[in-house]
Design an enzyme around this catalytic site. Sequence first.
Site, PDB file in Angstrom:
ATOM      1  N   TYR A  28      -6.560 -11.236   3.630  1.00  0.00           N
ATOM      2  CA  TYR A  28      -6.672 -12.376   4.558  1.00  0.00           C
ATOM      3  C   TYR A  28      -7.265 -13.590   3.855  1.00  0.00           C
ATOM      4  O   TYR A  28      -8.398 -13.566   3.387  1.00  0.00           O
ATOM      5  CB  TYR A  28      -7.570 -11.942   5.696  1.00  0.00           C
ATOM      6  CG  TYR A  28      -7.694 -12.867   6.876  1.00  0.00           C
ATOM      7  CD1 TYR A  28      -7.049 -12.572   8.065  1.00  0.00           C
ATOM      8  CD2 TYR A  28      -8.498 -14.000   6.823  1.00  0.00           C
ATOM      9  CE1 TYR A  28      -7.195 -13.391   9.172  1.00  0.00           C
ATOM     10  CE2 TYR A  28      -8.640 -14.823   7.929  1.00  0.00           C
ATOM     11  CZ  TYR A  28      -7.989 -14.511   9.107  1.00  0.00           C
ATOM     12  OH  TYR A  28      -8.144 -15.328  10.191  1.00  0.00           O
ATOM     13  N   TYR A  83      -0.427 -18.691   9.781  1.00  0.00           N
ATOM     14  CA  TYR A  83      -1.750 -18.215  10.148  1.00  0.00           C
ATOM     15  C   TYR A  83      -1.670 -17.616  11.542  1.00  0.00           C
ATOM     16  O   TYR A  83      -1.819 -18.316  12.538  1.00  0.00           O
ATOM     17  CB  TYR A  83      -2.748 -19.372  10.108  1.00  0.00           C
ATOM     18  CG  TYR A  83      -4.167 -18.960  10.419  1.00  0.00           C
ATOM     19  CD1 TYR A  83      -4.861 -18.117   9.563  1.00  0.00           C
ATOM     20  CD2 TYR A  83      -4.813 -19.413  11.552  1.00  0.00           C
ATOM     21  CE1 TYR A  83      -6.163 -17.729   9.848  1.00  0.00           C
ATOM     22  CE2 TYR A  83      -6.110 -19.035  11.844  1.00  0.00           C
ATOM     23  CZ  TYR A  83      -6.786 -18.195  10.978  1.00  0.00           C
ATOM     24  OH  TYR A  83      -8.072 -17.820  11.254  1.00  0.00           O
TER      25      TYR A  83
END
Lengths: 146, 395
Positions: B294, B345
């Site tokens: 991430y 995202y």
Amino acid sequence: MSDSYLAPGLPQPMPSPDGLDQRYWEGLNDEQIYLQRCTDCGGWQWGPEWICHRCLSFDLGFEAVTPTGRIYSFERVWHSVHPALNEQGPYIVVLVELPQADNVRLVGNLLGDPHQEVPFGAEVEAVFEHHTDADTPFTLLQWRFA
Amino acid sequence: MQSTDRSLRGQVAVVGVGETDYFKRGESPDAEFKLALKAILRACENAGVSPKDVDGFASYSNDRSDPSKLAAALGCKELRFANMQWGGGGGGGSAAIGNAAAAIATGMADCVVVFRALAQGEFGRFGQGPRRNVIAGGMAHTVPYGLMSPAQMFAMKVQRFMHDFRVEQPALRSISLASYHHAQNNPRAVMYGRPLDEAKYDESRWIVEPFHLFDCCLENDGAAAMILVPAERAKDFANLPAYLLSAASGSHYRAGASVHNTPDYATSTFKTLAPRLFEVAGVQPADVDVLQSYENFTGGVLMSIVEHGFCEPDGCNEFFVKDRLLAPDGDLPLNTSGGNLAECYMHGLGLNVEAVRQLWGESTSQVADAQVSMVISGPMVTPVSCCIFGAEATL
Ligand SMILES: [Zn+2]
């Protein structure tokens, strides 16, 4: 006062409605740094909690500390995320640790040239930035090299 | 009984994934709830599952699409599991999968959807400071000093880590270059057709040191979903099962201490999770064929990879070179869809979807014969999470 480090218009701090950090904010107005200290085990902690994380005592008080510290980390901010800072240009935020209070850390700005070098571990001293013309006057805790 | 004796290893499989189209922030034509529905329906279709048979939902980061409303809208016969992982940011991505798997493994539910939906145009942005006149609580101790956005909160940690271990800017740059490189193969990626090279990175403006513009994640609208079922049913579906080998979530001692006071400060928060993750999975970092990590900010990726044992903290400048991070030939192909920096995202759930795709051989930047596919979710927040998927041969 008018010559604050950051341009005016950011949200103004107020004591938490639960009263946990009220002594801290009152202390800044009097140019003192009051931090939370356990009455039973003597440990310092920050931010303020309802209970001592070491001995689990609820008997917590506030004590003033020597207004000095050393730079634990810092950052130079370039991109504004608040309209009040759109014309600010770069500014420096520091994370200051207080060895005299179990290395608790406080956030503030480093006064002076926003382009200056910032050595990790450098000794700094507190500067109390009073905002007396606010609706509810308050004081920010800033830092400069000692 | 040791907790590792009660392991989830191999008990649950992902059998379907679904994503909406991905949009720039605020540009979704659909409401957030509709995005969630679309992603769930696509995942069901991909798996060959009737939406009526979904009996559980798991999400994270205070997702606004309420499971009861989803179940009502989809006509699910019965709701048996409605789960929210506490904590903000993307720290809950792999935890939501672990939570869903725990429910399935213990018989609480049989077919659980893990999902995340975001429409920042409808509900406001993450990357902006508060617009109130006064502020109280923990934020009163940071916002008046101009410390208010995620980039500003996390730069302080990364600065200290880079200082402690003498990490140089090109190490962060390599992570960004890898994401943008992979996005050029991925037509779904928001940054498809917008390549990045060293010069463009170096010339890009600072957001907050040490993050250039290209070290920071996108802000997008969209939704992603995955279908989880018990391992014994996993072969009833069209896709190859992607077995969950391990999932871990949590954080270290007093990670949640307020106003930047966690004792171990300059960390991605994975030091206590990584040993548990690998122990349960029965694999080592060297066994991981492909990694999705991430990227809220590249510095968090670097610290995460170090804390999972892929690299020594004082070896970052040598380890983080672009070629190592590229599919198909790098030692550690990283963020092969383009990730949060360059694909989309979606609060990181897209990374879990991509990890499954790698096991199916369906990535646009495929790693040959990927068997062990790992995800690291949401570094530097608390709690964080991580998981490892394996192909059947790893069981
Ligand atoms: Zn105590």
